[in-house]
Design a protein around this motif. Structure first.
Motif, PDB file in Angstrom:
ATOM      1  N   ALA A 171      -0.178  -8.948  17.987  1.00  0.00           N
ATOM      2  CA  ALA A 171      -0.136  -9.821  16.813  1.00  0.00           C
ATOM      3  C   ALA A 171      -1.460  -9.766  16.061  1.00  0.00           C
ATOM      4  CB  ALA A 171       0.164 -11.263  17.243  1.00  0.00           C
ATOM      5  N   GLY A 172      -1.385  -9.621  14.744  1.00  0.00           N
ATOM      6  CA  GLY A 172      -2.593  -9.539  13.938  1.00  0.00           C
ATOM      7  C   GLY A 172      -3.207  -8.161  13.868  1.00  0.00           C
ATOM      8  N   THR A 173      -2.505  -7.151  14.400  1.00  0.00           N
ATOM      9  CA  THR A 173      -2.956  -5.755  14.320  1.00  0.00           C
ATOM     10  C   THR A 173      -1.930  -4.952  13.534  1.00  0.00           C
ATOM     11  OG1 THR A 173      -4.120  -5.881  16.437  1.00  0.00           O
ATOM     12  CG2 THR A 173      -3.563  -3.689  15.623  1.00  0.00           C
ATOM     13  N   ALA A 174      -2.385  -4.273  12.487  1.00  0.00           N
ATOM     14  CA  ALA A 174      -1.478  -3.524  11.623  1.00  0.00           C
ATOM     15  C   ALA A 174      -0.905  -2.314  12.349  1.00  0.00           C
ATOM     16  CB  ALA A 174      -2.210  -3.076  10.370  1.00  0.00           C
ATOM     17  N   PRO A 175       0.341  -1.916  12.029  1.00  0.00           N
ATOM     18  CA  PRO A 175       0.911  -0.696  12.612  1.00  0.00           C
ATOM     19  C   PRO A 175       0.226   0.540  12.044  1.00  0.00           C
ATOM     20  CG  PRO A 175       2.362  -1.561  10.913  1.00  0.00           C
ATOM     21  CD  PRO A 175       1.273  -2.577  11.091  1.00  0.00           C
ATOM     22  N   ALA A 212      -6.003 -12.678  12.035  1.00  0.00           N
ATOM     23  CA  ALA A 212      -6.352 -12.248  13.388  1.00  0.00           C
ATOM     24  C   ALA A 212      -5.510 -12.941  14.443  1.00  0.00           C
ATOM     25  CB  ALA A 212      -7.830 -12.526  13.647  1.00  0.00           C
ATOM     26  N   SER A 213      -4.964 -12.146  15.351  1.00  0.00           N
ATOM     27  CA  SER A 213      -4.168 -12.615  16.497  1.00  0.00           C
ATOM     28  C   SER A 213      -2.888 -13.340  16.079  1.00  0.00           C
ATOM     29  CB  SER A 213      -5.001 -13.554  17.395  1.00  0.00           C
ATOM     30  OG  SER A 213      -6.170 -12.894  17.842  1.00  0.00           O
ATOM     31  N   THR A 214      -2.511 -13.246  14.784  1.00  0.00           N
ATOM     32  CA  THR A 214      -1.347 -13.997  14.296  1.00  0.00           C
ATOM     33  C   THR A 214      -0.318 -13.121  13.598  1.00  0.00           C
ATOM     34  OG1 THR A 214      -2.728 -15.964  14.009  1.00  0.00           O
ATOM     35  CG2 THR A 214      -0.600 -15.935  12.870  1.00  0.00           C
ATOM     36  N   SER A 215      -0.715 -12.443  12.503  1.00  0.00           N
ATOM     37  CA  SER A 215       0.292 -11.736  11.708  1.00  0.00           C
ATOM     38  C   SER A 215      -0.356 -10.696  10.806  1.00  0.00           C
ATOM     39  CB  SER A 215       1.079 -12.728  10.840  1.00  0.00           C
ATOM     40  OG  SER A 215       0.208 -13.333   9.878  1.00  0.00           O
ATOM     41  N   VAL A 216       0.491  -9.783  10.339  1.00  0.00           N
ATOM     42  CA  VAL A 216       0.129  -8.828   9.286  1.00  0.00           C
ATOM     43  C   VAL A 216       1.285  -8.839   8.286  1.00  0.00           C
ATOM     44  CG1 VAL A 216      -0.465  -6.460   8.694  1.00  0.00           C
ATOM     45  CG2 VAL A 216      -1.113  -7.374  10.927  1.00  0.00           C
TER      46      VAL A 216
END
Length: 243
Positions: free
Chosen positions: A83-87, A104-108
């Motif tokens: 979570a919070g890291t882009a593909p 960060a640590s939540t969403s993109v």
């Protein structure tokens, strides 16, 4: 001398956002590889001819202007696994007139933008042939459905460079596990309302054209006309009223 066969199947794709338009940021196989399918590239240009008078029949003189390269392909969409890291394919979305917002640590999340759109550089290696495409900007379309992979289709236009010979370089692919749409892993909402969805498609409708002058050689975003289609089960209008 006998020729060396080249195999289209042996192909890798790397992509990296540009800091300065048209300047190669040097993608690397260990950091910028994208697992894509059906990747194609083609050279586009305006043919310019000159009919020269001569004492014999002959072909007209031919040259080319506004050269560009079109790159297309598809990706089975997946999350990065964190979570919070882009593909890994995030730069492709950014190059399709989208803004990337990371919490960060939540969403993109990705949303369309009109100003200050970004460009990317592609490296495409085909069994020892390396094609570098700078200044590329693209269009994105998406399709998803129950019993199907969620697919991101892309088409980019970029600046032409002469290809070179290069040893096929290894690539590192991070978490790239995609899922077939099902009740367990899928959810569809329309304007904030959860609907009983069957399939979904979206074409971002980005228009990109090549421009060449005495001082400029660039691909520019010129318009966007997005279209979408949704198929869902009918429900009580008090729950979901598309009308």
């Amino acid at each position: 001398m006998a020729g060396t066969l080249k195999y289209w199947k042996q192909k890798v794709l790397w992509v990296k956002p540009e800091v300065t338009y048209g300047t190669d940021p040097t993608p690397a196989g260990g950091l910028n590889a994208v697992l894509a399918s059906d990747v194609t590239l083609s050279l586009d240009a305006d043919e310019v001819t000159s009919a020269v008078d001569s004492d014999s029949f002959q072909n007209d003189q031919i040259d080319y202007a506004n050269r560009s390269v079109t790159i297309s392909g598809s990706i089975n969409m997946y999350g990065s696994g964190t979570a919070g890291t882009a593909p890994d394919y995030g730069p492709l979305l950014v190059g399709c007139q989208m803004d990337e917002t990371i919490v960060a640590s939540t969403s993109v999340t990705y949303a369309p933008v009109s100003g200050s759109t970004e460009s990317v550089t592609f490296y495409i290696e085909i069994d020892g042939h390396r094609f570098i495409v700078n200044g590329a900007k693209g269009n994105a379309s998406f399709s998803a459905g129950i019993g199907e992979f969620t697919v991101f289709n892309f088409e980019f236009r970029g600046l032409y460079l002469e290809p070179t010979d290069n040893t096929l370089t290894g690539s590192v692919y991070n978490n790239q596990t995609s899922f077939v749409g099902s009740k367990d892993v899928s959810e569809l909402s329309v304007h904030g309302e959860l609907v009983d969805g069957v399939s979904f498609s979206l074409d971002s409708g980005t228009v990109n054209n090549t421009h060449e002058s005495t001082e400029t050689y660039a691909v520019a975003n010129e318009d966007r006309k997005a279209t979408s289609s949704i198929s869902c089960w009918a429900d009580d209008l008090s729950t979901f009223n598309p009308f």
